[in-house]
Write a protein that holds these residues in place. Sequence first.
Motif, PDB file in Angstrom:
ATOM      1  N   ARG A 207      14.128 -24.793 -11.278  1.00 14.69           N
ATOM      2  CA  ARG A 207      13.151 -23.987 -10.517  1.00 14.69           C
ATOM      3  C   ARG A 207      13.562 -23.895  -9.051  1.00 14.69           C
ATOM      4  O   ARG A 207      13.442 -22.834  -8.429  1.00 14.69           O
ATOM      5  CB  ARG A 207      11.757 -24.599 -10.634  1.00 14.69           C
ATOM      6  CG  ARG A 207      11.174 -24.531 -12.039  1.00 14.69           C
ATOM      7  CD  ARG A 207       9.720 -24.918 -12.069  1.00 14.69           C
ATOM      8  NE  ARG A 207       8.879 -23.898 -11.459  1.00 14.69           N
ATOM      9  CZ  ARG A 207       7.559 -24.004 -11.365  1.00 14.69           C
ATOM     10  NH1 ARG A 207       6.939 -25.068 -11.840  1.00 14.69           N
ATOM     11  NH2 ARG A 207       6.849 -23.041 -10.816  1.00 14.69           N
ATOM     12  N   LEU A 208      14.051 -24.998  -8.505  1.00 22.34           N
ATOM     13  CA  LEU A 208      14.493 -24.992  -7.108  1.00 22.34           C
ATOM     14  C   LEU A 208      15.683 -24.050  -6.933  1.00 22.34           C
ATOM     15  O   LEU A 208      15.745 -23.278  -5.957  1.00 22.34           O
ATOM     16  CB  LEU A 208      14.877 -26.413  -6.689  1.00 22.34           C
ATOM     17  CG  LEU A 208      15.397 -26.580  -5.257  1.00 22.34           C
ATOM     18  CD1 LEU A 208      14.328 -26.168  -4.247  1.00 22.34           C
ATOM     19  CD2 LEU A 208      15.824 -28.028  -5.015  1.00 22.34           C
ATOM     20  N   MET A 209      16.625 -24.065  -7.866  1.00 18.51           N
ATOM     21  CA  MET A 209      17.775 -23.175  -7.815  1.00 18.51           C
ATOM     22  C   MET A 209      17.326 -21.715  -7.859  1.00 18.51           C
ATOM     23  O   MET A 209      17.855 -20.862  -7.119  1.00 18.51           O
ATOM     24  CB  MET A 209      18.710 -23.477  -8.992  1.00 18.51           C
ATOM     25  CG  MET A 209      20.074 -22.801  -8.904  1.00 18.51           C
ATOM     26  SD  MET A 209      21.065 -23.032 -10.412  1.00 18.51           S
ATOM     27  CE  MET A 209      21.034 -24.819 -10.556  1.00 18.51           C
ATOM     28  N   ALA A 210      16.356 -21.426  -8.730  1.00 17.61           N
ATOM     29  CA  ALA A 210      15.846 -20.050  -8.831  1.00 17.61           C
ATOM     30  C   ALA A 210      15.189 -19.605  -7.528  1.00 17.61           C
ATOM     31  O   ALA A 210      15.369 -18.458  -7.084  1.00 17.61           O
ATOM     32  CB  ALA A 210      14.859 -19.957  -9.988  1.00 17.61           C
ATOM     33  N   ARG A 211      14.426 -20.505  -6.896  1.00 12.58           N
ATOM     34  CA  ARG A 211      13.743 -20.141  -5.649  1.00 12.58           C
ATOM     35  C   ARG A 211      14.746 -19.972  -4.500  1.00 12.58           C
ATOM     36  O   ARG A 211      14.617 -19.046  -3.690  1.00 12.58           O
ATOM     37  CB  ARG A 211      12.708 -21.215  -5.296  1.00 12.58           C
ATOM     38  CG  ARG A 211      11.651 -21.443  -6.364  1.00 12.58           C
ATOM     39  CD  ARG A 211      10.764 -20.242  -6.575  1.00 12.58           C
ATOM     40  NE  ARG A 211       9.944 -20.367  -7.760  1.00 12.58           N
ATOM     41  CZ  ARG A 211       8.777 -21.006  -7.826  1.00 12.58           C
ATOM     42  NH1 ARG A 211       8.294 -21.605  -6.750  1.00 12.58           N
ATOM     43  NH2 ARG A 211       8.094 -21.037  -8.952  1.00 12.58           N
ATOM     44  N   LEU A 212      15.737 -20.869  -4.431  1.00 13.08           N
ATOM     45  CA  LEU A 212      16.716 -20.787  -3.347  1.00 13.08           C
ATOM     46  C   LEU A 212      17.570 -19.527  -3.446  1.00 13.08           C
ATOM     47  O   LEU A 212      17.989 -18.970  -2.423  1.00 13.08           O
ATOM     48  CB  LEU A 212      17.620 -22.027  -3.362  1.00 13.08           C
ATOM     49  CG  LEU A 212      16.964 -23.344  -2.943  1.00 13.08           C
ATOM     50  CD1 LEU A 212      17.941 -24.506  -3.103  1.00 13.08           C
ATOM     51  CD2 LEU A 212      16.452 -23.275  -1.506  1.00 13.08           C
ATOM     52  N   THR A 213      17.844 -19.076  -4.654  1.00 14.39           N
ATOM     53  CA  THR A 213      18.646 -17.857  -4.845  1.00 14.39           C
ATOM     54  C   THR A 213      17.755 -16.610  -4.975  1.00 14.39           C
ATOM     55  O   THR A 213      18.253 -15.532  -5.266  1.00 14.39           O
ATOM     56  CB  THR A 213      19.533 -17.984  -6.090  1.00 14.39           C
ATOM     57  OG1 THR A 213      18.729 -18.289  -7.243  1.00 14.39           O
ATOM     58  CG2 THR A 213      20.571 -19.088  -5.904  1.00 14.39           C
ATOM     59  N   ARG A 214      16.455 -16.800  -4.779  1.00 16.97           N
ATOM     60  CA  ARG A 214      15.475 -15.700  -4.762  1.00 16.97           C
ATOM     61  C   ARG A 214      15.510 -14.850  -6.029  1.00 16.97           C
ATOM     62  O   ARG A 214      15.575 -13.619  -5.979  1.00 16.97           O
ATOM     63  CB  ARG A 214      15.690 -14.823  -3.531  1.00 16.97           C
ATOM     64  CG  ARG A 214      15.558 -15.607  -2.239  1.00 16.97           C
ATOM     65  CD  ARG A 214      15.527 -14.710  -1.025  1.00 16.97           C
ATOM     66  NE  ARG A 214      15.349 -15.479   0.188  1.00 16.97           N
ATOM     67  CZ  ARG A 214      15.147 -14.954   1.403  1.00 16.97           C
ATOM     68  NH1 ARG A 214      15.104 -13.639   1.532  1.00 16.97           N
ATOM     69  NH2 ARG A 214      14.987 -15.727   2.461  1.00 16.97           N
ATOM     70  N   GLN A 215      15.485 -15.545  -7.159  1.00 16.75           N
ATOM     71  CA  GLN A 215      15.450 -14.844  -8.436  1.00 16.75           C
ATOM     72  C   GLN A 215      14.055 -14.267  -8.677  1.00 16.75           C
ATOM     73  O   GLN A 215      13.056 -14.910  -8.364  1.00 16.75           O
ATOM     74  CB  GLN A 215      15.797 -15.795  -9.587  1.00 16.75           C
ATOM     75  CG  GLN A 215      17.157 -16.441  -9.480  1.00 16.75           C
ATOM     76  CD  GLN A 215      18.270 -15.405  -9.533  1.00 16.75           C
ATOM     77  OE1 GLN A 215      18.227 -14.466 -10.310  1.00 16.75           O
ATOM     78  NE2 GLN A 215      19.264 -15.585  -8.670  1.00 16.75           N
ATOM     79  N   PRO A 216      13.964 -13.062  -9.218  1.00 15.97           N
ATOM     80  CA  PRO A 216      12.651 -12.528  -9.585  1.00 15.97           C
ATOM     81  C   PRO A 216      12.049 -13.357 -10.720  1.00 15.97           C
ATOM     82  O   PRO A 216      12.741 -14.146 -11.375  1.00 15.97           O
ATOM     83  CB  PRO A 216      12.970 -11.107 -10.056  1.00 15.97           C
ATOM     84  CG  PRO A 216      14.401 -11.144 -10.461  1.00 15.97           C
ATOM     85  CD  PRO A 216      15.064 -12.146  -9.561  1.00 15.97           C
ATOM     86  N   HIS A 217      10.761 -13.168 -10.950  1.00 16.15           N
ATOM     87  CA  HIS A 217      10.053 -13.936 -11.986  1.00 16.15           C
ATOM     88  C   HIS A 217      10.784 -13.890 -13.324  1.00 16.15           C
ATOM     89  O   HIS A 217      10.962 -14.928 -13.983  1.00 16.15           O
ATOM     90  CB  HIS A 217       8.634 -13.371 -12.155  1.00 16.15           C
ATOM     91  CG  HIS A 217       7.898 -13.930 -13.326  1.00 16.15           C
ATOM     92  ND1 HIS A 217       7.036 -15.002 -13.222  1.00 16.15           N
ATOM     93  CD2 HIS A 217       7.898 -13.575 -14.651  1.00 16.15           C
ATOM     94  CE1 HIS A 217       6.550 -15.282 -14.424  1.00 16.15           C
ATOM     95  NE2 HIS A 217       7.051 -14.435 -15.296  1.00 16.15           N
ATOM     96  N   GLU A 218      11.231 -12.702 -13.731  1.00 17.33           N
ATOM     97  CA  GLU A 218      11.859 -12.533 -15.039  1.00 17.33           C
ATOM     98  C   GLU A 218      13.130 -13.374 -15.180  1.00 17.33           C
ATOM     99  O   GLU A 218      13.367 -13.976 -16.232  1.00 17.33           O
ATOM    100  CB  GLU A 218      12.186 -11.054 -15.278  1.00 17.33           C
ATOM    101  CG  GLU A 218      10.971 -10.145 -15.405  1.00 17.33           C
ATOM    102  CD  GLU A 218      10.358  -9.761 -14.070  1.00 17.33           C
ATOM    103  OE1 GLU A 218       9.312  -9.089 -14.067  1.00 17.33           O
ATOM    104  OE2 GLU A 218      10.938 -10.137 -13.018  1.00 17.33           O
ATOM    105  N   ASP A 219      13.954 -13.427 -14.118  1.00 11.82           N
ATOM    106  CA  ASP A 219      15.211 -14.181 -14.179  1.00 11.82           C
ATOM    107  C   ASP A 219      14.981 -15.675 -13.955  1.00 11.82           C
ATOM    108  O   ASP A 219      15.720 -16.510 -14.498  1.00 11.82           O
ATOM    109  CB  ASP A 219      16.206 -13.645 -13.156  1.00 11.82           C
ATOM    110  CG  ASP A 219      16.731 -12.265 -13.538  1.00 11.82           C
ATOM    111  OD1 ASP A 219      16.456 -11.826 -14.674  1.00 11.82           O
ATOM    112  OD2 ASP A 219      17.411 -11.630 -12.712  1.00 11.82           O
ATOM    113  N   GLU A 220      13.960 -16.010 -13.177  1.00 14.75           N
ATOM    114  CA  GLU A 220      13.625 -17.429 -13.004  1.00 14.75           C
ATOM    115  C   GLU A 220      13.254 -18.053 -14.346  1.00 14.75           C
ATOM    116  O   GLU A 220      13.645 -19.187 -14.660  1.00 14.75           O
ATOM    117  CB  GLU A 220      12.463 -17.595 -12.021  1.00 14.75           C
ATOM    118  CG  GLU A 220      12.066 -19.053 -11.823  1.00 14.75           C
ATOM    119  CD  GLU A 220      10.882 -19.221 -10.879  1.00 14.75           C
ATOM    120  OE1 GLU A 220      10.140 -20.206 -11.061  1.00 14.75           O
ATOM    121  OE2 GLU A 220      10.701 -18.392  -9.964  1.00 14.75           O
ATOM    122  N   ALA A 221      12.510 -17.309 -15.160  1.00 16.93           N
ATOM    123  CA  ALA A 221      12.124 -17.815 -16.479  1.00 16.93           C
ATOM    124  C   ALA A 221      13.352 -18.089 -17.340  1.00 16.93           C
ATOM    125  O   ALA A 221      13.414 -19.097 -18.061  1.00 16.93           O
ATOM    126  CB  ALA A 221      11.202 -16.811 -17.175  1.00 16.93           C
TER     127      ALA A 221
END
Length: 333
Positions: A250-264
């Motif tokens: 989750r931290l990696m997704a937030r730091l790379t600013r992934q949209p909701h769909e890609d964070e999932a």
Amino acid sequence: MFSRFKLDPFLLLLFATLAFATFLPAKGDAAIGFDWLTNAGIVLLFFLHGAKLSRSAVVAGLGAWHLHLMVLATTFVIFPLLGLGITTALGPWLNPAIVAGFLFLCIVPSTVQSSIAMTAMAHGNVSAAVCSASLSNVLGIVFTPVLAAILLNGGSADSSFFLDALVKIGGTLLLPFIVGHLMRPVIGSFIDRHKTLVGRTDRGVILLVVYTAFSAAVVEGLWSRFDIGDLATILLLDAVLLAIVLMLSRLMARLTRQPHEDEAVLVFCGSKKSLASGVPIAGAMFEPAQVGVMVLPLMLYHQMQLIVCAALAQAYARRYAATLENKRETLHA
């Protein structure tokens, strides 16, 4: 009851198989017969995996290459490093068999079915999840023995171990997978129409591998080396590992600013470990008496990831619905 407590009925079958192997293990000629049957089942399993893989779904998700790299890095870099760090720190207090099984858990590929299902439940990018999970399983046929040669041999690559494992896996897993995928134009429609039958074959083969492996391990004195305290230790290690990986993904997704769909996709494909691939890979890599010990942490992690990720996917779905509602209200205003 299963729905309320989120228990996977297949896990109950796994533990029933383990109990059966404990009290009625295959011995002598029966063990040899089960060993041959298990190898044939593994070949069939990966042939079906290859035939199930839809090229169109994989191609549709290939554009998100940066996302796939992050998922693969989580599965084959972050997981092994965490496993190595945890076992190094706690090694003096851990049963060596637990250490080996825990490290093996950390190097197997991601799941396919449950990763896609959780991503869909969370309103994530399903085509990218199909691509990431499938790529993880294909590459895992090579990456898992490479990592095993390093992590399970005192931190130094053992070329003989690696080559032996690669030959076994190449003939038992990779070749049937390639043949199955090449035959998809011929048998793909049959496979797609009979997904339930294919799923039952998957699970049947896994149960067969588990029975054969645990039979050999019991004959070699498995339960004289493991006790309730060891099982509790495995559960605790699995829980800590899952919590850290979920937090880091989750931290990696937030730091790379992934949209909701890609964070999932990153969270659910990156945090999973495949029982369907891990058990056959262990069966191809190790002696039957070793396999039962190696897959025990993976079996427990499998159920834990289903419970935790199902709850997390529902939270993602609620967040997605709330975001859509806020957008609607903003447009109306």
